[in-house]
Motif scaffolding. Sequence first.
Motif, mmCIF file in Angstrom:
data_model
loop_
_atom_site.group_PDB
_atom_site.id
_atom_site.type_symbol
_atom_site.label_atom_id
_atom_site.label_comp_id
_atom_site.label_asym_id
_atom_site.label_seq_id
_atom_site.Cartn_x
_atom_site.Cartn_y
_atom_site.Cartn_z
ATOM 1 N N LEU A 45 78.925 51.722 54.951
ATOM 2 C CA LEU A 45 78.585 50.328 55.204
ATOM 3 C C LEU A 45 77.925 50.224 56.570
ATOM 4 N N GLN A 46 76.925 49.376 56.669
ATOM 5 C CA GLN A 46 76.200 49.217 57.922
ATOM 6 C C GLN A 46 76.327 47.777 58.394
ATOM 7 N N LEU A 47 76.779 47.595 59.630
ATOM 8 C CA LEU A 47 76.939 46.263 60.198
ATOM 9 C C LEU A 47 75.601 45.724 60.688
ATOM 10 N N ASN A 48 75.364 44.450 60.418
ATOM 11 C CA ASN A 48 74.171 43.776 60.920
ATOM 12 C C ASN A 48 74.535 43.142 62.266
ATOM 13 N N VAL A 49 74.196 43.799 63.348
ATOM 14 C CA VAL A 49 74.598 43.335 64.682
ATOM 15 C C VAL A 49 73.918 42.017 65.028
ATOM 16 N N THR A 50 72.713 41.786 64.524
ATOM 17 C CA THR A 50 71.987 40.557 64.858
ATOM 18 C C THR A 50 72.674 39.314 64.279
ATOM 19 N N LYS A 51 73.428 39.484 63.195
ATOM 20 C CA LYS A 51 74.144 38.361 62.593
ATOM 21 C C LYS A 51 75.612 38.327 63.005
ATOM 22 N N THR A 52 76.038 39.269 63.820
ATOM 23 C CA THR A 52 77.422 39.310 64.295
ATOM 24 C C THR A 52 77.539 38.528 65.591
ATOM 25 N N LYS A 53 78.550 37.661 65.678
ATOM 26 C CA LYS A 53 78.760 36.836 66.860
ATOM 27 C C LYS A 53 80.170 37.062 67.406
ATOM 28 N N GLU A 54 80.294 36.902 68.718
ATOM 29 C CA GLU A 54 81.595 37.040 69.378
ATOM 30 C C GLU A 54 81.996 35.701 69.967
ATOM 31 N N LEU A 55 83.196 35.233 69.596
ATOM 32 C CA LEU A 55 83.735 33.974 70.094
ATOM 33 C C LEU A 55 85.005 34.262 70.888
ATOM 34 N N VAL A 56 84.974 33.981 72.184
ATOM 35 C CA VAL A 56 86.115 34.217 73.068
ATOM 36 C C VAL A 56 86.846 32.893 73.257
ATOM 37 N N VAL A 57 88.092 32.813 72.798
ATOM 38 C CA VAL A 57 88.895 31.600 72.933
ATOM 39 C C VAL A 57 89.612 31.647 74.274
#
Length: 242
Positions: A45-57
């Motif tokens: 499986l290959q992750l799409n980094v451009t569509k991956t987001k990081e949310l820091v609470v």
Amino acid sequence: MTKVTPLLLLVTSNLINYLKVCYNAVNDSRALVEDFVTWCGNNHLQLNVTKTKELVVDLGRRRSTPATPVSIRGADVDMVEDYKYLGVHIDNKLNGSKHAEALYKKGQSRLYFLRRLGSFNVCTKMLNMFYESVVAGTFLYAVACWGSGLRARDANRLDKLVEKASHVVGMELDSLAVGSERRSLAKLLAIMNNTSHPLHSDLAERVSTFSGRLRLPKCNTERHRRSFIPTAIRLYNAYVPS
């Protein structure tokens, strides 16, 4: 040799412990991401980094130092302040303002269609059916997750839309708070009846053998007190006969 007062020593010790917890939490999250990336690679499986987001609470009142973005195979992941997940806008303060704003805009457009339908002299029963399925269905989607923690200003804006819909339908409609309480209680009962739910065992341990009520968890903050589990337990205890 520098002498440290007991108060300063206590503050320094608490600060060091807090920094250790933050450091360990960050390292744990980075390790989980690396393990997940490795698992994806092993399973083709290959992750799409451009569509991956990081949310820091970050629930602290003071502005904290910006966190270092997560890196996946040498590419940094974009950090965002809010993210839409399964139809719910989640922000980094968990106050539901972003989601309430999105609901308000969507509710205005749905209210327009309700008014247009009312202009054709449709009966109250049909108008109410349209409201419950099209308008209220939008407001109350996943309301058990965000409804109890909504700020009063945001809740009042949504209730004004409900009042406008009431005039169009020709009958009094349930407010956002009433709909939130009803669905939160229904969700709690569904969890208690579902033995495979992750929260079932925790709720089963809170049942009192004498009154049949649920013991409330210890809440150190107002945000925790207004979250789903404490709110749903208070609603459940209010309906249990004494």
